[in-house]
Design an enzyme around this catalytic site. Sequence first.
Site, PDB file in Angstrom:
ATOM      1  CB  THR A 218      10.259  -4.490  -6.545  1.00 33.12           C
ATOM      2  OG1 THR A 218      11.123  -5.508  -6.014  1.00 33.12           O
ATOM      3  CG2 THR A 218       8.813  -4.884  -6.293  1.00 33.12           C
ATOM      4  N   GLY A 219      12.808  -4.235  -8.937  1.00 32.03           N
ATOM      5  CA  GLY A 219      14.028  -3.524  -9.296  1.00 32.03           C
ATOM      6  C   GLY A 219      15.235  -3.829  -8.452  1.00 32.03           C
ATOM      7  CG  LEU A 222      17.022  -0.851 -12.518  1.00 30.34           C
ATOM      8  CD1 LEU A 222      17.741  -0.916 -13.859  1.00 30.34           C
ATOM      9  CD2 LEU A 222      15.620  -0.287 -12.698  1.00 30.34           C
ATOM     10  CG  HIS A 442     -21.383 -11.648 -11.444  1.00 34.88           C
ATOM     11  ND1 HIS A 442     -21.566 -12.774 -10.678  1.00 34.88           N
ATOM     12  CD2 HIS A 442     -20.136 -11.204 -11.154  1.00 34.88           C
ATOM     13  CE1 HIS A 442     -20.486 -13.003  -9.953  1.00 34.88           C
ATOM     14  NE2 HIS A 442     -19.593 -12.063 -10.240  1.00 34.88           N
ATOM     15  CD  GLU A 443     -18.143  -8.365 -13.547  1.00 40.24           C
ATOM     16  OE1 GLU A 443     -17.680  -7.563 -12.706  1.00 40.24           O
ATOM     17  OE2 GLU A 443     -17.730  -9.534 -13.658  1.00 40.24           O
TER      18      GLU A 443
END
Length: 664
Positions: A218-219, A222, A442-443
């Site tokens: 998530t930084g 940074l 199924h999907e």
Amino acid sequence: MEDLISFTILTAVAYGLYQAYHSVSGPREITWQEFRTAFLDKGLVDKLVVVNRNTVRVKLHSNATGTMYPQSGTTPTEYYFSIGSVEAFERKLDEAQRELDIPSHERIPVAYREEVSAFSTFLHFAPTLLLVGMFVWLSRRASSGGGSSGGIFGMGRSRAKLFNKETAVKVKFSDVAGMDEAKEEIMEFVHFLKEPARYEKLGAKIPRGAILSGPPGTGKTLIAKATAGEASVPFLSVSGSEFLEMFVGVGPSRVRDLFASAKKHAPCIIFIDEIDAIGKKRGKSGGFGGNDERESTLNQLLVEMDGFGTQTHVVVLAGTNRPDVLDPALMRPGRFDRHIAIDRPDVSGRKGIFQVHLGPLRLSSHLPELSQLAQKLAVLTPGFSGADIANVCNEAALHAARKLHEYVEETDFETAIERVIVGLERKSRVLSKEEKKTVAYHEAGHAVCGWFLEHADPLVKVSIIPRGVGALGYAQYLPAERYLLSTPQMLDRICMTLGGRVSEEIFFGIENITSGAKDDLQKITRMAFEACANLGMNSVIGPVSYGNDDREQFQKPFSEKTGQMLDEEVRKMITNAYNRTRDLLTRHKPDVEKIAQLLLDKEVITREDMIKLLGKRPFDRADDMDKWLAENQKLGTRSAPPPLEPAEVPLPVATSKTETDTQL
């Protein structure tokens, strides 16, 4: 370093003495053949002495002259040769004297002696003694705290990297997007250090530190780099694991050296990445192994942050994704005053992050403008962290280069996202006709349930292409940015997850149900148990919470009777949801068949295909995807959205990220 040089010189001198003892001052070594031809045959031997059953010393007559080694300039007083065994030596000596016709009463006397040379013994054990002495010396120097030299080889010195005006970090706050609140709080520390008098004249004390916590990617690091880039004060960066070494006392010594260096450069910022390496709660491991060293390092850190003589302007920032394991003494005010949570970005945050990472890419002119493209990708990537977004943009550029594209196209983004989330397409995994039909139905069951359940997450894409390790197909949904989850929302989510299993039962019979729903059943069991045991969403169990599932617990926090009751209520909740899902799919059986047939034909369908087949969802709620599609149609730039799939399975109490079938 001077001690080390002296130590090396002493070792060299000892080795020289050893060589001198054996090569100059000692007796001359000869062979048996040399002994016989030079001394025995000439009658120069007065006596032989067998020493330690492996060496024979030759005693010559006093009138013997040295003719064996005239080139050496000196004649050794003694010679010796080695033997394998005493019996063999005696036999060879008797044979030689018999050949020389020496009478028995004139034969050379042989004596036997056992000798131990103290100097020779010492020299044989000298390497071992030197090695042991070196380790003892290193341990004592390391445990002494290092002093100004930091121990031998600087072992007690801090490994922190210093960034100042000469070695400034290039990352700025303009390069960090999606965390405006965190940047605002971090900037406060920079202002504190730039203008401390402004706050101190009002009686305020500069905060000692801040914890940056949040999920991985998530930084946190940074934003610390951006702080170093923005601040006009020195910045010391170090990892939590660098304080731990095999030698006792190195960790506390490095902490002391770190803060001593920071005080020299004050006002200054210290950033400790992954502080949980040394900041875990004390007393859990019983003081065995390296736990003592970790606790000593933590204790020293606590003292340095809020002990005597801590009035200098030094601010400590620390990053971790496990704030729950940190020691309470470390988290209290006066040490880490601010707890800054950096969570996954929302839609606007993801848009800003995409704009940052799309900037360096060479984008195709057929793509929308940068802002519109970033908005489109942000809408379709709920739950993505900053690291996920950076990886997607990088994979898109790599894919474009592999395909020899001049520019990064939309297909490159589609392929990159599918590779990051679902994995590569398994072209070698060819499904049979029956398996492919099962996967499609199924999907289709998942898709229809998500379409006609009010609180279910709306569908984005369905695929029956095998990908990754175990995914034969998947359905991707676009959840809303929720921070609370109600009981109807959870029940709809359970029904949607059961849609694939129920669809198989309706179209193929209960006796032909496959193992593809294993992952679905695991998800809904966890969700139902969480609702009953921890969230108080069951009227029979009542408004109680037995805590999260802690693997370190060896005993359940509830009785056997309560456990039996929980089992019954979880089963009841899932059974009711199963019956409700069966009724829903039975009513919409033609719709399931439409979706399944389209999947068999196209293998991949999107929300636009669902709208064509089933019409708009029967709920007056337009999400971000619908808004994007509407705007896209108005602009006349309609294009199929990229197949984005967030990485996490929706949890019962968190904002839902995605729904992915890893089996089907």
